[in-house]
Design an enzyme around this catalytic site. Structure first.
Site, PDB file in Angstrom:
ATOM      1  N   THR A   1      30.976  -0.748  42.311  1.00 34.33           N
ATOM      2  CA  THR A   1      30.910  -0.278  40.920  1.00 34.33           C
ATOM      3  C   THR A   1      29.550  -0.421  40.239  1.00 34.33           C
ATOM      4  OG1 THR A   1      33.278  -0.657  40.709  1.00 34.33           O
ATOM      5  CG2 THR A   1      32.082  -0.322  38.671  1.00 34.33           C
TER       6      THR A   1
ATOM      7  N   ARG B   1      46.564   3.364  31.724  1.00 36.09           N
ATOM      8  CA  ARG B   1      45.687   4.495  31.417  1.00 36.09           C
ATOM      9  C   ARG B   1      46.138   5.172  30.141  1.00 36.09           C
ATOM     10  NH1 ARG B   1      42.222   5.896  35.291  1.00 36.09           N
ATOM     11  NH2 ARG B   1      42.440   4.558  37.101  1.00 36.09           N
TER      12      ARG B   1
ATOM     13  N   LYS C   1      41.546  -5.689  46.280  1.00 38.34           N
ATOM     14  CA  LYS C   1      40.503  -5.551  45.265  1.00 38.34           C
ATOM     15  C   LYS C   1      40.580  -6.734  44.316  1.00 38.34           C
ATOM     16  CE  LYS C   1      39.987  -1.328  43.564  1.00 38.34           C
ATOM     17  NZ  LYS C   1      40.463  -0.036  43.006  1.00 38.34           N
TER      18      LYS C   1
ATOM     19  N   ARG D   1      36.029   6.961  50.227  1.00 36.45           N
ATOM     20  CA  ARG D   1      37.151   6.405  49.460  1.00 36.45           C
ATOM     21  C   ARG D   1      37.874   7.519  48.709  1.00 36.45           C
ATOM     22  NH1 ARG D   1      37.980   2.843  44.067  1.00 36.45           N
ATOM     23  NH2 ARG D   1      36.267   4.093  43.254  1.00 36.45           N
TER      24      ARG D   1
HETATM   25  P1  PGA Z   1      38.233   1.264  40.518  1.00 36.31           P
HETATM   26  O1  PGA Z   1      37.965  -0.123  41.223  1.00 36.31           O
HETATM   27  O2  PGA Z   1      37.006   2.094  40.662  1.00 36.31           O
HETATM   28  O3  PGA Z   1      39.407   1.794  41.216  1.00 36.31           O
HETATM   29  O4  PGA Z   1      38.531   0.859  39.106  1.00 36.31           O
HETATM   30  C1  PGA Z   1      36.704  -0.686  41.340  1.00 36.31           C
HETATM   31  C2  PGA Z   1      36.344  -1.595  40.186  1.00 36.31           C
HETATM   32  O5  PGA Z   1      37.162  -1.860  39.301  1.00 36.31           O
HETATM   33  O6  PGA Z   1      35.209  -2.069  40.237  1.00 36.31           O
HETATM   34 MN    MN Z   2      39.167  -1.267  39.263  1.00 38.05          MN
END
Ligand code: PGA
Ligand code: MN
Length: 476
Positions: free
Chosen positions: A281, A78, A222, A37
């Site tokens: 995650t 961010r 996502k 990724r």
């Molecule tokens: P990210 O997405 O790592 O791009 O934030 C995955 C998540 O939020 O679990």
């Molecule tokens: Mn995320």
């Protein structure tokens, strides 16, 4: 050509400074990473272009195709930059979130989004650094927001900021994301993930951009917003490849305690629609620093596999962790140990939607069922677009699925699917020749040996029914 792996669950590894050197990336692939990724929220185009180049060479050297997954940032808020890159926020102190430019410090956090003071109200909560820091809004001011630190901690430049429940009014996909889509097409990426999707129509701008570039890169939505969880079914239908259960943001945007139930519901919903799911995650979070994971993490990975996930994902563990290769090895071992106990028989009849009249799906299910009755060693699936391999995988066959395609894009994309070993083949026109070739490839790739029975599913183009043929073949 490397020999067949016995692992069925796929491993997604996020690339970052901890693994992007050529030698490390090669080891990462050797250790079992199936999908790499590229997180477009971090690093610039040059850096990602370099990673792509290095990854393709590394995969070539290892002798196994991997899929490169580009992850579009979407409307993630961010924080800006801090002097020395990190600040320590003290519990009980006051911090100003400000839209004014300039370096931040422990009293002042720059946020580039001008809407922030309008979106927040007194007593709203703001989360920073993946939810580890919690602020309470004392008062929204003009162009800034006065907050009190309820849970302090270390905050680094560019870390995420979550405002659960607030309507930010930001587009799901903005012009920066579309530039990353162009980048993905230009560099031949294999899969694209879209962050912070709220509903199916949020995928549209990406689909249209890909169409305009004559590209069909499969999409992964996502699921990390409550709205997305509410619209999961439509989103899964719209996302050509499947979904990511993005537990990181999901666990901030929703109460953390809802994550396990949602994970199960989302994986099940993806399975019903014969789409892939990636569970993401903190799966082995302690391995960012420790050489060994915790019991709870190992159990979490195994449980995601029991939930029926296609792939398990590593984020910081491989991107910035101290033990990126070992993290992949640990996942590989957990998957191999867990898979013999999966409920394959139940999944054959209960995992996917059984009501449709789709010929390919019916043939796929028949082939997976025949494994038991006929004691088949493997299923071999010649596939152009990869669709048949996806349908076969969705029924969770107990034996390896060798997906063969003369299209390198298809071969690479299939790396995200449970149980599928994709290999590049010669184009074969004649159907009899193709069936013999399938048997030869099954032997060559170690999924069947001489005398074994295998099943081959294929499509006769003139019938225009997709995959309509099922043959049981003895490997010569
Ligand atoms: P990210 O997405 O790592 O791009 O934030 C995955 C998540 O939020 O679990
Ligand atoms: Mn995320």
């Amino acid at each position: 050509m490397s020999t067949a792996s016995t692992r069925r669950t796929k491993i997604v590894a996020t690339v970052g400074p901890a693994c992007w050197e050529p030698e490390t990336l090669r080891e990462l692939i050797s250790a079992g990473a199936d999908v790499l990724r590229l997180n477009f929220s971090h690093s610039d185009r040059e850096r990602h272009a370099k990673t792509i180049e290095v990854a393709r060479v590394a995969a070539d050297e290892v002798g196994r195709e991997v899929a490169l997954l580009g992850d579009l940032p979407g409307p993630k808020l961010r924080v800006g930059e801090f002097k020395d890159d990190v600040v320590e926020l003290e519990t009980g102190s006051h911090v100003l979130l400000t839209t004014e430019a300039g370096e931040g410090n422990e009293k002042r956090i720059p946020v580039s989004w001008p809407g922030i003071s309008g979106a927040l109200h007194t007593d709203d909560r703001v989360y920073l650094a993946d939810g580890s820091i919690q602020l309470r809004v004392v008062a929204p001011l003009d162009g800034s927001v006065d907050t009190e630190v309820e849970v302090g901690g270390a905050l680094a430049s560019h870390q995420g900021l979550n405002l659960p429940g607030a309507d930010t009014g930001l587009a799901s996909v903005d012009s920066d994301d579309l530039k990353w889509v162009d980048f993905a097409v230009e560099h031949g990426l294999d899969l694209l993930a879209i962050s912070f999707v709220r509903e199916a129509s949020d995928l549209k701008p990406v689909i249209e951009r890909l169409d305009s570039l004559d590209s069909d890169i499969p999409l992964i939505a996502k699921i990390e917003k409550p709205e997305a969880a509410d619209h999961a079914e439509e989103i899964i239908d719209a996302a050509s490849a499947g979904i990511m259960v993005a537990r990181g943001d999901l666990g901030i945007e929703l109460p953390l305690s809802r994550v396990p139930v949602l994970q199960k519901r989302l994986i099940r919903a993806a399975g019903l629609r014969s789409k892939a799911s990636i569970t993401a995650t903190q799966m082995l979070a302690s391995m960012v620093t420790a050489r060994r994971p915790t019991r709870a993490e190992v159990t979490d990975v195994a449980n995601a596999i029991f939930d029926g996930t296609d792939a398990v994902m590593l984020s910081e563990e491989t991107a910035i962790g101290q033990h990126p290769i070992e993290a992949v090895r640990v996942m590989d071992r957990i998957a191999c140990e867990t898979e013999p106990d999966l409920p394959y028989g139940d999944w054959l009849f209960g995992r996917t939607d059984q009501t449709g009249q789709d010929v390919g799906d019916s043939v796929a299910q028949g082939a997976v069922g025949a494994v038991y009755r006929l004691n088949l060693a493997a299923l071999v699936v010649p596939t152009t677009s990869g669709r048949t391999a996806r349908l076969v995988s969705a029924h969770r066959p107990k034996v390896p699925v060798l997906a063969i395609s003369p299209h390198i894009e298809t071969v690479r994309r299939l790396n995200v699917l449970f149980g599928v070993q994709p290999v590049l083949s010669e184009p074969v026109e004649d159907i009899r020749d193709l069936l013999d070739y399938c048997a030869a490839l099954a032997a060559r790739h170690g999924v069947a040996k001489s005398g074994d029975k295998i099943a081959i599913t294929a499509g006769l183009p003139e019938q225009k029914l997709g995959t309509n043929l099922f043959e049981v073949h003895r490997v010569p």
